[in-house]
Scaffold this active site. Structure first.
Site, PDB file in Angstrom:
ATOM      1  N   PHE A 150      -3.168  -3.447  -7.319  1.00 24.71           N
ATOM      2  CA  PHE A 150      -2.523  -2.149  -7.102  1.00 24.71           C
ATOM      3  C   PHE A 150      -2.426  -1.902  -5.603  1.00 24.71           C
ATOM      4  O   PHE A 150      -3.438  -1.874  -4.908  1.00 24.71           O
ATOM      5  CB  PHE A 150      -3.306  -1.010  -7.765  1.00 24.71           C
ATOM      6  N   ASP A 235      -6.001  -5.315   1.747  1.00 19.65           N
ATOM      7  CA  ASP A 235      -5.718  -3.910   1.465  1.00 19.65           C
ATOM      8  C   ASP A 235      -7.053  -3.195   1.231  1.00 19.65           C
ATOM      9  O   ASP A 235      -7.654  -3.296   0.158  1.00 19.65           O
ATOM     10  CB  ASP A 235      -4.816  -3.828   0.216  1.00 19.65           C
ATOM     11  N   LYS A 264      -6.577   6.779   2.196  1.00 21.30           N
ATOM     12  CA  LYS A 264      -7.558   7.540   1.405  1.00 21.30           C
ATOM     13  C   LYS A 264      -8.650   8.194   2.251  1.00 21.30           C
ATOM     14  O   LYS A 264      -8.422   9.213   2.878  1.00 21.30           O
ATOM     15  CB  LYS A 264      -8.162   6.629   0.334  1.00 21.30           C
TER      16      LYS A 264
END
Ligand code: PLP
Length: 422
Positions: A150, A235, A264
């Site tokens: 993801f 990532d 985030k």
């Protein structure tokens, strides 16, 4: 709460849910209600989210990894207030000291010779930038990514992601992506060639269901990339900023990527922000035309001020070490439940405070999440694997709070088992 207050609260809840149905997304309204979240958030501090009708939730989801520092950390809020009063947005043509400070801090904290940052507004944007940089530097067209990965939902990030249900409706996506099983070195050997611009991986797959790779996997991928002239993009949007027990997850494996992405928790749970970071050698290709990649709001002073304060708090409060310690305790307690409930719980896994509990079926996980909501705990499933409940609390969670979550999980699983037996 007075009678007037509770009438006002009931009205706010009804109007909000109705507006979601009519103007946001009716499906989302149903999903939130199904998961047991049928109220409206109004305030949050530290580990606690409060609602209009006076409920209090212990946040064990942490905004999908945003709240490493907890909600509204006072130092981050103060830094943003100070910036807001002085210079909220940049004039864009002058040098901005806050962006410079953030980029320098990221260069200090990231491993190896990662030294240059492009600051953007979200995780998916950071991925887009990383993919573009890899093509620009290598002059090659292709990418190798992992099945079930993801990386976000913009076109490039979605192309790198590995779950068909999110991808198929939007095809054709960006060409040139091959997906290989996560954790399999042999397959990676065969997939990377002289047309590969980069391999893109999450160091621990988050939305796939908190999947860890064998310890030698990332070092081997690093070697394959270096041998074949492909870049390694890691990532760390979800795993970065202390979540897994180190400042960056790649440090567990002794691997330095060519490009790292962050988002985030970087904004300290107060501002949205993302970044992609690379080496001086690679960044040279961005210099002849520095506007080749740009963003109006990327690097804005408010978000950068939040990130600088957040990084200071993470370092000074030693949140990575705290995540490692509390995470070991949490995972240990969850293993106890799993051993007693092997009929419904199939596995517990994780690192630091990125933890997954896998159930035998999607519906079981859904019912357990609703049971947790009834008991005042916020949790959710992983996006690419609805059988896995993610436990991703702020890194400041105490052992007593972990015990409360574990007790609520135990009860919710028992309640689910009783329901299924009916
Ligand atoms: N990369 C990873 C590993 C993620 O977990 C996410 C979001 O969950 C993203 C990228 C996308 O981030 P955003 O939702 O901020 O676009």
């Amino acid at each position: 709460m007075t009678a007037t207050d509770s009438t006002q609260a009931a009205d706010l809840i009804e109007q909000t849910i109705d507006s979601y149905r009519r103007h946001v997304n009716a499906g989302l309204a149903s999903l939130l209600k199904f998961m047991g979240f049928d109220t409206v958030e109004t305030e949050a501090r530290g580990m606690t989210v409060r609602t209009a009708d006076g409920r209090e939730y212990l946040d064990c989801l942490g905004g999908y990894g945003v709240y490493a520092l907890g909600h509204a950390h006072p130092r981050v809020v103060a830094a943003v207030h100070e910036q807001l009063d002085r210079l909220p947005m940049s004039a864009k043509t002058l040098f901005d000291p806050v962006q410079a400070q953030l980029a320098s801090r990221l260069a200090e904290l990231t491993p190896g010779d990662l030294a240059y940052s492009f600051i953007c507004n979200s995780g998916a944007e950071a991925i887009e930038g990383a993919l573009k940089l890899a093509r620009l530097y290598t002059g090659r067209p292709n990418f190798v990514a992992a099945q079930n990965a993801f990386h976000g939902k913009t076109m490039g990030a979605l192309s790198a992601s590995g779950r068909e249900v999110f991808k198929r409706p939007f095809e054709p996506l960006v060409p040139g992506f091959t997906h290989v099983p996560f954790g399999a070195g042999e397959t990676m050997e065969r997939a990377v060639d002289d047309q590969t611009a980069a391999v893109i991986l999450e160091p621990i797959q988050g939305e796939a269901g908190i999947i860890l790779s064998p310890d030698d996997y990332l070092p081997r991928v690093r070697e394959i990339c270096s041998q074949r002239g492909a870049l390694l993009i890691l990532d760390e949007v979800q795993t970065g900023c202390g979540r897994t027990g180190r400042m960056f997850c790649c440090e567990h494996y002794g691997v330095v990527p060519d490009i790292m992405t962050l988002a985030k928790a970087l904004g300290g749970g107060v501002m949205p922000i993302g970044a992609f970071i690379s080496t001086p050698e690679i960044w040279k290709v961005m210099e002849p035309n520095p506007l080749l990649h740009s963003s109006t709001f990327g690097g804005n002073p408010l978000a950068c001020a939040a990130a600088v304060a957040a990084l200071d708090v993470i370092v000074e409060e030693e949140l990575p070490a705290r995540a490692a310690e509390t995470g070991d305790y949490f995972i240990g307690r969850l293993h106890e439940i799993a051993a007693q409930r092997s009929d419904l719980v199939t596995e517990v896994r994780g690192r630091g405070l990125l933890i997954g509990m896998e159930f035998s079926e999607d519906d079981v996980a859904g019912l357990v999440i609703a049971g947790l909501a009834q008991r005042g705990i916020i949790a959710a499933y992983t996006l690419n694997n609805p059988r896995v409940i993610r436990l991703e609390p702020p890194l400041i969670i105490t052992r007593e709070q972990v015990d409360r979550v574990v007790a609520a999980l135990d009860e919710s699983i028992a309640q689910t088992a009783a329901l299924l037996a009916e």
